[in-house]
Design an enzyme around this catalytic site. Structure first.
Site, mmCIF file in Angstrom:
data_model
loop_
_atom_site.group_PDB
_atom_site.id
_atom_site.type_symbol
_atom_site.label_atom_id
_atom_site.label_comp_id
_atom_site.label_asym_id
_atom_site.label_seq_id
_atom_site.Cartn_x
_atom_site.Cartn_y
_atom_site.Cartn_z
ATOM 1 N N ARG A 1 41.894 55.234 46.625
ATOM 2 C CA ARG A 1 40.953 55.113 45.514
ATOM 3 C C ARG A 1 39.887 56.211 45.549
ATOM 4 O O ARG A 1 39.013 56.233 44.686
ATOM 5 C CB ARG A 1 40.248 53.767 45.637
ATOM 6 C CG ARG A 1 40.545 52.775 44.530
ATOM 7 C CD ARG A 1 39.833 51.495 44.906
ATOM 8 N NE ARG A 1 39.687 50.566 43.836
ATOM 9 C CZ ARG A 1 40.462 49.495 43.674
ATOM 10 N NH1 ARG A 1 41.479 49.275 44.475
ATOM 11 N NH2 ARG A 1 40.217 48.654 42.710
ATOM 12 N N ARG B 1 41.122 36.152 33.999
ATOM 13 C CA ARG B 1 42.086 36.272 35.113
ATOM 14 C C ARG B 1 41.883 35.135 36.118
ATOM 15 O O ARG B 1 40.777 34.823 36.517
ATOM 16 C CB ARG B 1 41.890 37.615 35.816
ATOM 17 C CG ARG B 1 42.634 37.713 37.132
ATOM 18 C CD ARG B 1 42.911 39.134 37.554
ATOM 19 N NE ARG B 1 41.726 39.848 37.999
ATOM 20 C CZ ARG B 1 41.756 41.121 38.400
ATOM 21 N NH1 ARG B 1 42.887 41.794 38.389
ATOM 22 N NH2 ARG B 1 40.638 41.709 38.781
ATOM 23 N N ARG C 1 38.225 35.282 40.630
ATOM 24 C CA ARG C 1 37.610 36.185 41.596
ATOM 25 C C ARG C 1 36.119 36.324 41.309
ATOM 26 O O ARG C 1 35.731 36.491 40.158
ATOM 27 C CB ARG C 1 38.295 37.564 41.517
ATOM 28 C CG ARG C 1 39.620 37.598 42.225
ATOM 29 C CD ARG C 1 40.393 38.850 41.975
ATOM 30 N NE ARG C 1 39.622 40.093 42.079
ATOM 31 C CZ ARG C 1 40.171 41.309 41.980
ATOM 32 N NH1 ARG C 1 41.479 41.419 41.788
ATOM 33 N NH2 ARG C 1 39.430 42.377 42.068
ATOM 34 N N LYS D 1 47.858 46.585 37.321
ATOM 35 C CA LYS D 1 48.570 47.056 38.520
ATOM 36 C C LYS D 1 49.311 45.913 39.223
ATOM 37 O O LYS D 1 50.473 46.050 39.583
ATOM 38 C CB LYS D 1 47.586 47.707 39.518
ATOM 39 C CG LYS D 1 46.888 48.935 38.958
ATOM 40 C CD LYS D 1 45.987 49.581 39.986
ATOM 41 C CE LYS D 1 44.809 48.740 40.419
ATOM 42 N NZ LYS D 1 43.824 48.443 39.368
ATOM 43 N N ARG E 1 32.404 48.082 38.682
ATOM 44 C CA ARG E 1 33.721 48.515 39.187
ATOM 45 C C ARG E 1 34.295 49.624 38.298
ATOM 46 O O ARG E 1 34.929 50.557 38.788
ATOM 47 C CB ARG E 1 34.670 47.327 39.262
ATOM 48 C CG ARG E 1 34.343 46.409 40.444
ATOM 49 C CD ARG E 1 34.932 45.026 40.282
ATOM 50 N NE ARG E 1 36.371 45.026 40.184
ATOM 51 C CZ ARG E 1 37.071 44.062 39.605
ATOM 52 N NH1 ARG E 1 36.465 43.024 39.055
ATOM 53 N NH2 ARG E 1 38.376 44.127 39.584
HETATM 54 N N1 LIG Z 1 45.914 40.061 27.342
HETATM 55 C C1 LIG Z 1 46.613 40.731 28.277
HETATM 56 N N2 LIG Z 1 46.366 40.468 29.576
HETATM 57 C C2 LIG Z 1 47.106 41.172 30.497
HETATM 58 C C3 LIG Z 1 48.091 42.123 30.140
HETATM 59 N N3 LIG Z 1 48.613 42.643 31.283
HETATM 60 C C4 LIG Z 1 47.988 42.026 32.313
HETATM 61 N N4 LIG Z 1 47.083 41.115 31.840
HETATM 62 C C5 LIG Z 1 46.174 40.237 32.562
HETATM 63 O O1 LIG Z 1 45.021 41.031 32.850
HETATM 64 C C6 LIG Z 1 44.462 40.675 34.107
HETATM 65 C C7 LIG Z 1 44.420 41.928 35.003
HETATM 66 O O2 LIG Z 1 45.748 42.293 35.357
HETATM 67 P P1 LIG Z 1 46.118 42.658 36.876
HETATM 68 O O3 LIG Z 1 47.593 42.866 36.948
HETATM 69 O O4 LIG Z 1 45.493 41.669 37.785
HETATM 70 O O5 LIG Z 1 45.343 44.095 36.985
HETATM 71 P P2 LIG Z 1 44.874 44.972 38.211
HETATM 72 O O6 LIG Z 1 43.425 44.633 38.440
HETATM 73 O O7 LIG Z 1 45.038 46.388 37.733
HETATM 74 O O8 LIG Z 1 45.750 44.637 39.388
HETATM 75 C C8 LIG Z 1 45.354 39.552 34.677
HETATM 76 O O9 LIG Z 1 44.744 38.301 34.342
HETATM 77 C C9 LIG Z 1 46.676 39.742 33.924
HETATM 78 O O10 LIG Z 1 47.422 38.517 33.795
HETATM 79 C C10 LIG Z 1 48.322 42.367 28.734
HETATM 80 O O11 LIG Z 1 49.159 43.182 28.321
HETATM 81 N N5 LIG Z 1 47.554 41.646 27.865
HETATM 82 N N1 LIG Z 2 41.192 51.671 48.440
HETATM 83 C C1 LIG Z 2 40.000 51.038 48.377
HETATM 84 N N2 LIG Z 2 38.862 51.664 48.765
HETATM 85 C C2 LIG Z 2 37.683 51.049 48.713
HETATM 86 N N3 LIG Z 2 37.503 49.803 48.260
HETATM 87 C C3 LIG Z 2 38.597 49.123 47.851
HETATM 88 C C4 LIG Z 2 39.905 49.696 47.895
HETATM 89 N N4 LIG Z 2 40.800 48.787 47.433
HETATM 90 C C5 LIG Z 2 40.088 47.694 47.096
HETATM 91 N N5 LIG Z 2 38.761 47.882 47.346
HETATM 92 C C6 LIG Z 2 37.670 46.909 47.098
HETATM 93 O O1 LIG Z 2 38.237 45.667 46.693
HETATM 94 C C7 LIG Z 2 37.856 45.347 45.343
HETATM 95 C C8 LIG Z 2 39.009 44.658 44.633
HETATM 96 O O2 LIG Z 2 40.113 45.548 44.581
HETATM 97 P P1 LIG Z 2 41.400 45.213 43.717
HETATM 98 O O3 LIG Z 2 41.884 43.849 44.013
HETATM 99 O O4 LIG Z 2 42.335 46.364 43.876
HETATM 100 O O5 LIG Z 2 40.821 45.095 42.268
HETATM 101 P P2 LIG Z 2 40.985 45.771 40.865
HETATM 102 O O6 LIG Z 2 42.185 46.641 40.800
HETATM 103 O O7 LIG Z 2 41.027 44.617 39.937
HETATM 104 O O8 LIG Z 2 39.708 46.544 40.807
HETATM 105 C C9 LIG Z 2 37.411 46.673 44.737
HETATM 106 O O9 LIG Z 2 36.488 46.492 43.677
HETATM 107 C C10 LIG Z 2 36.764 47.361 45.963
HETATM 108 O O10 LIG Z 2 35.469 46.842 46.224
#
Ligand SMILES: Nc1nc2c(ncn2[C@@H]2O[C@H](COP(=O)(O)OP(=O)(O)O)[C@@H](O)[C@H]2O)c(=O)[nH]1
Ligand SMILES: Nc1ncnc2c1ncn2[C@@H]1O[C@H](COP(=O)(O)OP(=O)(O)O)[C@@H](O)[C@H]1O
Length: 227
Positions: free
Chosen positions: A93, A127, A160, A19, A171
């Site tokens: 969420r 990450r 993180r 995301k 999660r």
């Molecule tokens: N290996 C790999 N890592 C990715 C890819 N896309 C994103 N990432 C990495 O996966 C991790 C999670 O992505 P992030 O954008 O932070 O996901 P979010 O938690 O959904 O916001 C980060 O370290 C990114 O750099 C992919 O296509 N391949």
């Molecule tokens: N909309 C939400 N409602 C409740 N908790 C949230 C929300 N957004 C984020 N959080 C809290 O913050 C943490 C980190 O969120 P986020 O950075 O979006 O991580 P990721 O997408 O990698 O799970 C979540 O695991 C949760 O504990």
């Protein structure tokens, strides 16, 4: 001149689905304002605000923050963005959060990153983030130019606390139980647009093409090769 209506979009997907990575590309190409609940919470934790102190105990356990706190925090931030196209990341969420958001504004589209859990687990342990900007790196996929250092500011990167394997599992469980129903909620309203895959670079051109039907590309780059 007819001014087009502002776009209200949400990006969803399990933790680690990309995301943040995709949001950065959307902002670059389509100039939307990005509001990430996770970035906002981490900022509050770093500043040790009341919300930040409370949030930490939930985040460290891999649990969601209670709906009333989260909704108040996010709706308050959104007030400042009402003149812009915006993209919400990490909120809503839960169905209760989605309902509260609906009372304030009309969502136009929900981009769902449908990435398998197995793919995600490996990504999160690699990450690294720059907390002040929310910039995200990955040791294999998108490494910083200098190990451990943010490309833009030269400041140190951190991992993180909630990317530990045990917390990641919790999660993902919270996502299954509490967030998947939100996908159904938006699907029933006809707003859900799912993009499936295991690689962001393969999913991205489809998201780009989809958004191009709604907004012009404002980046300087050649629109034929979006990156
Ligand atoms: N290996 C790999 N890592 C990715 C890819 N896309 C994103 N990432 C990495 O996966 C991790 C999670 O992505 P992030 O954008 O932070 O996901 P979010 O938690 O959904 O916001 C980060 O370290 C990114 O750099 C992919 O296509 N391949
Ligand atoms: N909309 C939400 N409602 C409740 N908790 C949230 C929300 N957004 C984020 N959080 C809290 O913050 C943490 C980190 O969120 P986020 O950075 O979006 O991580 P990721 O997408 O990698 O799970 C979540 O695991 C949760 O504990």
């Amino acid at each position: 001149m007819v001014v087009p209506p502002l776009l209200r979009a949400v990006i969803m997907g399990p933790p680690g689905s990309g995301k943040g990575t995709v949001s950065a590309r959307i902002i670059k190409h389509f100039g939307m304002k990005h509001l990430s609940s996770g970035d906002l919470l981490r900022d509050n934790m770093q500043k040790k605000t009341e919300v930040g102190i409370l949030a930490k105990s939930y985040i460290d356990q891999g649990q969601l923050i209670p709906d009333d706190i989260m909704t108040r925090l996010m709706l308050n931030e959104l007030k400042g963005l009402d003149q812009y196209n915006w993209l919400l990341d990490g909120f809503p969420r839960t169905v209760a959060q989605a309902e509260a958001l609906d009372k304030e504004c009309q969502i136009d589209t929900v981009i769902d990153l449908d990435v398998p859990f197995e793919t995600i687990k490996c990504r999160l342990t690699a990450r690294w983030i720059h907390p002040a900007s929310g910039r995200v790196y990955n040791l294999e996929f998108s490494p910083p130019k200098v190990q451990g250092i943010d490309d833009i500011t030269g400041e140190p990167l951190v991992q993180r606390d909630d990317d530990k394997p045990e917390t990641v599992t919790k999660r993902l469980q919270a996502y299954d139980a509490q967030t998947k129903p939100v996908l159904e909620y938006y699907r029933e309203k006809g707003l859900l647009k799912s993009f499936s895959g295991t690689e962001t670079n393969k999913i991205w051109p489809h998201i780009y093409a989809f958004l191009q039907t709604k907004l012009p590309d404002v980046s300087q780059q050649d629109a034929a090769t979006p990156r």
